[in-house]
Design an enzyme around this catalytic site. Structure first.
Site, short mmCIF file in Angstrom:
data_model
loop_
_atom_site.label_atom_id
_atom_site.label_comp_id
_atom_site.label_asym_id
_atom_site.label_seq_id
_atom_site.Cartn_x
_atom_site.Cartn_y
_atom_site.Cartn_z
N SER A 292 0.81 -1.22 0.00
CA SER A 292 0.00 0.00 0.00
C SER A 292 0.84 1.27 0.00
O SER A 292 0.49 2.25 -0.67
CB SER A 292 -0.94 0.01 1.21
OG SER A 292 -1.78 -1.12 1.19
N HIS A 343 0.24 4.65 4.28
CA HIS A 343 -0.43 5.23 3.12
C HIS A 343 0.00 6.68 2.91
O HIS A 343 0.41 7.07 1.81
CB HIS A 343 -1.95 5.17 3.31
CG HIS A 343 -2.49 3.77 3.25
ND1 HIS A 343 -3.83 3.49 3.33
CD2 HIS A 343 -1.86 2.58 3.10
CE1 HIS A 343 -4.01 2.18 3.24
NE2 HIS A 343 -2.84 1.61 3.11
#
Length: 512
Positions: A292, A343
């Site tokens: 991610s 993220h």
């Protein structure tokens, strides 16, 4: 003379495009209409030039209303910032009534509307206002040309503008064809292979398996296993996690690799993944894995592209991309299991990495150097903060995860060993660690140790119903019925809908 007006329009258009970096949005040689655009200090100037005769103000107003409706209908062509709209009418004669009083509505995108009606009589004065508004110098028009020369010059200018437009379109197409899919496919294959190996030899949702294969495990990183920052980028926790990330990698990777080229793409991917991994190391004590961070780095790369190509960005992916980023960040904030630090770190890291690589064919030596310095400074800072956090016992959370899985696998002795080490510096997880250790003690018949741990747990967290319930069971086993009733009643009070808690309380109350 009609052909003279034609020449004026195409001469003026060519002057704006060739000498003042205006770009052609639309061109109709038969209708003698052309749309131009240019960005200046964050504002877009859109110029519509047309050779048309309007005898009355109402005809002019209808034309403007029609154009405003076309702009609204094709709003994707006019995204990316505030806009001043300039109507330039080239004609031999003006409308017979007073057209200057026209009131043209604006909106949130169109901040200002200017109308320039350049008839033969007013070309000098009104033309001057046009050049002043657009901040360009007046083009040089020849004094004496015959009709044939005006026509030949008009044809030549149209062809030149057509050539410039095709050249710009080709340049835009080349922006999205700097590289072919190569590393995107390799990354997809590698991630699927590693996931298959994990599932074949263990369980990808197992914390212990993840740590064994190289997940981000802060205590191990502190001991020198910094390679986990990279290896964790190729591990995924379950099939859903893998499929979601690989789907995002395919679509984002396709776009970024085509815009930046394959070498720049893989460079951005790994720099963003490392940046996201270090952000997770700094902020998240839990065991973590997944691509991610690197994938959010591809978002960052597209944002950097948007910064350098605002109009093209908003005409293609702009608002949709921003919405997707916003949704993902919001999802990460709402769902606690999501490693939002990775993220956001990946997003920032991808943007900085794009500064370092720069876009193909766009010079930026100073920004590259700035990107390198910023990247080194931030990764050093995140590593230092992560190491300092370890000194404060911030990694007891990872030991808590491991102990829970060891208990599920009925490896109680190892669970006791892990939690005993962790409670020496438990940070905010002391109650949870002691609860896990008490359960492991009870399963190996060390009830005295289990009871001591549970008594400490209810001191730390009096509202933990499970601790009162387990403590009641131990007191019942040791025939300490009063204490058992007290804790069973408290567990039932804290969770009145739990049938096991209620049954135990009723059972103890019925004992004479």
């Amino acid at each position: 003379m009609y052909i003279k007006q034609e020449y004026f329009l195409w001469k003026l258009s060519y002057h704006l495009v060739a000498n003042h970096q205006f770009h052609i949005l639309y061109m109709n040689k038969e209708k003698s209409e052309i749309w131009l655009e240019k960005e200046d200090k964050g504002k877009w100037h859109v110029v519509r030039l047309i050779h048309e005769v309007f005898n009355w103000k109402n005809q002019l107003k209808r034309d403007i209303d029609y154009v405003q409706a076309q702009i609204k209908q094709n709003s994707q062509l006019f995204r990316g910032g505030k806009m001043d709209l300039h109507y330039v009418y080239v004609s031999e004669f003006p409308p017979v009534d007073e057209w200057e009083s026209l009131d043209i509505a604006t909106n949130r995108n169109i901040q200002k509307v200017n109308i320039f009606y350049l008839d033969d009589k007013e070309k000098e004065s009104d033309g001057g206002r046009l050049y002043e508004t657009l901040q360009v110098e007046r083009p040089v028009f020849p004094d004496h040309l015959d009709e044939v020369e005006y026509e030949s010059q008009s044809l030549y200018l149209k062809q030149q503008l057509h050539t410039l437009r095709k050249k710009k379109q080709k340049e835009n197409e080349q922006i999205f064809s700097q590289g072919k899919l190569f590393f995107t496919i390799i990354l997809l294959v590698v991630n699927f292979i590693i996931f298959g190996l994990m599932e074949w030899q263990g369980d990808s949702t197992s914390v212990l398996t993840l740590i064994e294969y190289g997940a981000k495990f802060n205590p191990a990183i502190i001991e020198g296993e910094w390679w986990r920052i990279v290896s964790s980028m190729f591990l995924h926790i379950g099939a859903v996690h893998l499929l979601m990330n690989m789907l995002a990698l395919f679509y984002l990777g396709t776009a970024v690799e085509r815009i930046y080229g394959s070498i720049r793409f893989i460079f951005i991917y790994f720099l963003a993944g490392v940046f996201g991994g270090l952000a997770s190391f700094m902020m998240n004590p839990q065991v973590a894995a997944g691509a991610s961070g690197a994938i959010f780095g591809l978002f960052g790369a597209l944002l950097y592209f948007g910064l350098k190509n605002r109009r093209l960005f908003f005409q293609t992916m702009g608002y949709n991309l921003l919405i997707i980023i916003g949704i993902n960040i919001a999802f990460g904030i709402v769902v606690p299991q999501v490693d939002n630090s990775a993220h956001l770190g990946g997003l920032v890291g991808g943007f900085i990495a794009s500064m370092i690589t720069a876009l193909p064919r766009i010079p930026g030596k100073s920004s590259r150097l700035a990107g390198v310095l910023i990247y080194i400074a931030l990764v050093s800072l995140m590593a230092a903060i992560g190491i300092r956090n370890d000194e404060g016992g911030d990694y007891a959370a990872a030991q808590l995860q491991i102990s829970q899985e060891l208990i599920q696998q009925e490896e109680y002795d190892r669970a006791i060993e892990v939690t005993t080490t962790a409670v020496t510096n438990p940070d905010e997880y002391e109650a949870e660690l002691l609860f896990n250790r008490s359960y492991a003690y009870s399963r190996v018949d060390e009830l005295a140790f289990a009871k001591a741990d549970l008594e400490r747990v209810v001191e730390l967290q009096p509202g933990m119903a499970e601790a009162h319930y387990n403590l009641a069971l131990i007191h019942q086993t040791e025939e300490e019925l009063n204490e058992a009733r007290t804790h069973a009643a408290e567990a039932a009070r804290l969770q009145p809908d739990n049938e096991n808690f209620q049954d135990l309380s009723d059972e103890l109350n019925n004992i004479e």
